[in-house]
Design an enzyme around this catalytic site. Structure first.
Site, PDB file in Angstrom:
ATOM      1  N   LYS A  26       0.911  -1.338  -0.168  1.00 11.25           N
ATOM      2  CA  LYS A  26      -0.220  -0.028  -0.100  1.00 11.25           C
ATOM      3  C   LYS A  26       0.891   1.281  -0.058  1.00 11.25           C
ATOM      4  O   LYS A  26       0.474   2.423   0.039  1.00 11.25           O
ATOM      5  CB  LYS A  26      -0.848  -0.037   1.337  1.00 11.25           C
ATOM      6  CG  LYS A  26      -2.077  -1.159   1.044  1.00 11.25           C
ATOM      7  CD  LYS A  26      -2.926  -1.025   2.373  1.00 11.25           C
ATOM      8  CE  LYS A  26      -3.868  -2.095   2.290  1.00 11.25           C
ATOM      9  NZ  LYS A  26      -4.874  -2.207   3.483  1.00 11.25           N
ATOM     10  N   CYS A  27       2.039   1.120   0.171  1.00 12.88           N
ATOM     11  CA  CYS A  27       2.909   2.181   0.213  1.00 12.88           C
ATOM     12  C   CYS A  27       3.484   2.587  -1.112  1.00 12.88           C
ATOM     13  O   CYS A  27       4.241   1.872  -1.819  1.00 12.88           O
ATOM     14  CB  CYS A  27       4.221   1.847   1.210  1.00 12.88           C
ATOM     15  SG  CYS A  27       5.649   3.233   1.359  1.00 12.88           S
ATOM     16  N   SER A  28       3.526   3.576  -1.477  1.00 13.69           N
ATOM     17  CA  SER A  28       3.995   3.958  -2.662  1.00 13.69           C
ATOM     18  C   SER A  28       5.422   4.111  -3.126  1.00 13.69           C
ATOM     19  O   SER A  28       5.954   3.457  -3.992  1.00 13.69           O
ATOM     20  CB  SER A  28       3.638   5.674  -3.366  1.00 13.69           C
ATOM     21  OG  SER A  28       4.035   6.620  -2.476  1.00 13.69           O
TER      22      SER A  28
END
Length: 114
Positions: A12-14
């Site tokens: 979920k972390c860019s």
């Protein structure tokens, strides 16, 4: 053939997604560890931080610490306990290769160990 690159990844972390892509673009298919699912052990975190030359506080996600009410005066030992209990407290992504370990922030740092 054994994997030579491991990324401790949050999908979920860019930044974590971009680092994973950079590793693949460099010709590596890493072992992807979704640490929010697998969790951490205290020995694993101690080794990872030591290999990366970081203290638990330097490897802590500040926003997550605020959200969990973890203050500045918490000892490293208590912080490690909290990181095992709440894996989200660990900043991401950590990348480990034969050359060492590092916190890939900014993401371009990953090139240092590929």
């Amino acid at each position: 053939m054994p994997k030579t690159v491991t990324i401790y990844h949050n999908p979920k972390c860019s930044t974590s997604k971009q680092v994973l892509e950079m590793i693949r673009e460099a010709g590596h298919e890493p072992e992807v560890v979704e640490y929010l699912k697998t969790g951490w052990t205290k020995p694993q975190l101690k080794k990872l931080f030591a290999d990366a030359g970081l203290t638990p506080r330097e490897a802590m996600r500040k926003k997550a610490a605020e959200d969990l009410g973890i203050g500045e005066k918490v000892t490293d030992a208590k912080l490690l306990d909290a990181m095992v209990e709440h894996p989200v407290l660990v900043e991401r992504p950590f990348v480990v290769t034969k050359k060492g370990a590092l916190l890939a922030r900014p993401k371009e740092r990953v090139r240092e160990i590929l």
